[in-house]
Design an enzyme around this catalytic site. Structure first.
Site, PDB file in Angstrom:
ATOM      1  N   SER A 222      55.329  43.949  14.003  1.00  0.00           N
ATOM      2  CA  SER A 222      55.732  42.639  14.520  1.00  0.00           C
ATOM      3  C   SER A 222      55.178  42.433  15.917  1.00  0.00           C
ATOM      4  CB  SER A 222      57.256  42.536  14.570  1.00  0.00           C
ATOM      5  OG  SER A 222      57.778  43.293  15.657  1.00  0.00           O
ATOM      6  N   ASP A 223      54.868  41.182  16.252  1.00  0.00           N
ATOM      7  CA  ASP A 223      54.683  40.880  17.660  1.00  0.00           C
ATOM      8  C   ASP A 223      56.009  41.146  18.354  1.00  0.00           C
ATOM      9  OD1 ASP A 223      53.592  40.053  20.066  1.00  0.00           O
ATOM     10  OD2 ASP A 223      52.751  38.211  19.255  1.00  0.00           O
ATOM     11  N   TRP A 224      55.950  41.292  19.678  1.00  0.00           N
ATOM     12  CA  TRP A 224      57.106  41.735  20.450  1.00  0.00           C
ATOM     13  C   TRP A 224      58.175  40.639  20.452  1.00  0.00           C
ATOM     14  CZ3 TRP A 224      53.629  44.882  19.584  1.00  0.00           C
ATOM     15  CH2 TRP A 224      53.502  46.134  20.169  1.00  0.00           C
ATOM     16  N   GLY A 225      59.201  40.814  19.608  1.00  0.00           N
ATOM     17  CA  GLY A 225      60.259  39.815  19.503  1.00  0.00           C
ATOM     18  C   GLY A 225      60.068  38.863  18.339  1.00  0.00           C
ATOM     19  N   ALA A 226      59.112  39.117  17.451  1.00  0.00           N
ATOM     20  CA  ALA A 226      58.857  38.210  16.333  1.00  0.00           C
ATOM     21  C   ALA A 226      59.657  38.560  15.084  1.00  0.00           C
ATOM     22  CB  ALA A 226      57.365  38.194  15.997  1.00  0.00           C
TER      23      ALA A 226
END
Length: 325
Positions: A222-226
């Site tokens: 995941s992207d950071w916080g996605a």
């Protein structure tokens, strides 16, 4: 997975250990470089940790590193050789800094001039982007460093994207297809929604398109916080970043949420095992399970790096040449 080493490790893990490998964590302060992410591994079974550094271009931590030509400049060379050599610089600099995963190339399509990270792309052309990306990936991974192509998919400034299937395949997925064909180890899913679901919990793009049609064998981060739900693991997400960090406002769904979902019968242990297996399979491919990668910082090969940077800058500055009238 069919890999004897990986399957042996999976068979020896507890469910709690498998879940712990689904997300990042905090690196010990004594060695932390301030890089984008850290994955602790599993010391009990000899699974080493990994650092993940941001870009592009180059290796972004608190440590000094080579300042490279802009990604738009690299694309303007129209040179697979230059792209490969830039990938080599990224890979050997990462290895010198004890980084195992570089979060690049950035292969989104520059379709919106207001997108604040458009300058990190290779431009607006899917074929050029894919060819430059594939060559860079090969250069990086030939240095025994994992490349992670991002951001999958149709991530160009919009938060809620509606895109037809032809455009999705021919424009937005084209560069990722080239990255998969180049053997990229991992792909980062993006923040936006794509035709309804979030990109990191979208079975149409992660399962049907990425794995089914493009044949991707690596792991999805995941992207950071996605990540927005523990059930994203059922839809094709394998690794949540950054994970449960002290003082971090980004929630972690895979830390405790996956275990709760297992108790409720919403996530099977098979889904967890499959996700961990995909991560470990790439680690074994790069030799990290047989021989733990070095985490200590070593001097970067500055002289060799600067030759590549200068050559790239010179070739980026020439688009057309009038020869012979």
């Amino acid at each position: 997975t069919g890999d004897a080493r990986v399957d042996g490790l999976l068979a020896r893990m507890t469910l709690a250990e498998k879940i712990a490998l689904l997300h990042g964590t905090r690196e010990p302060a004594a060695s932390d470089q301030g890089q984008a992410g850290y994955w602790a591994g599993l010391p009990r079974l000899g699974i080493p940790p990994r650092r993940l550094s941001d870009g592009p271009p180059g290796v972004l931590t608190r440590m000094p590193s080579t300042g490279m030509s802009a990604t738009m400049g690299l694309a303007a060379t129209f040179s697979r050789r230059d792209a490969y050599e830039n990938g080599v610089v990224i890979g050997r600099d990462a290895r010198a800094l004890g980084i195992q995963v570089v979060l690049e190339p950035f292969i989104n399509i520059d379709r919106d001039q207001s997108f604040v990270r458009a300058y990190n792309t290779f431009g607006e052309d899917p074929f050029l982007t894919g060819q430059i990306a594939a060559a860079q990936i090969r250069g990086t991974q030939d240095q025994d460093v994992m490349a992670q192509a991002k951001h999958y998919i149709a991530y160009d400034g919009g938060d809620d994207v509606v895109v037809g299937q032809q455009a999705l395949h021919e424009i937005y997925a084209a560069a990722f297809a080239a990255a998969v064909a180049a053997g990229v180890s991992s792909i980062m899913c993006s923040y936006n929604r794509v035709n309804g679901p979030y990109a990191c919990g979208n079975p149409d793009t992660l399962q049907t398109l990425l794995r089914g049609q493009l044949g991707f064998q690596g792991f999805v981060t995941s992207d950071w916080g996605a990540t927005h739900d523990a059930l994203f693991i059922n839809d094709g997400l394998n690794l949540e970043m950054p994970g449960p960090l002290p003082g971090n406002s980004l929630p972690s769904y895979f830390d405790t949420g996956v275990a709760q979902a297992v108790k409720r019968g919403q996530v099977s242990e098979l889904a967890i095992t499959r996700a961990v297996g995909r991560i470990l399979l790439q680690m074994d491919r790069f030799g990290y399970l047989a021989h733990a990668p070095g985490m200590a910082v070593q001097p970067e090969p500055v002289v060799a790096d600067e030759q590549v940077v200068q050559k790239t800058a010179e070739e980026a500055a020439v688009l057309l040449k009038n020869a012979g009238g």
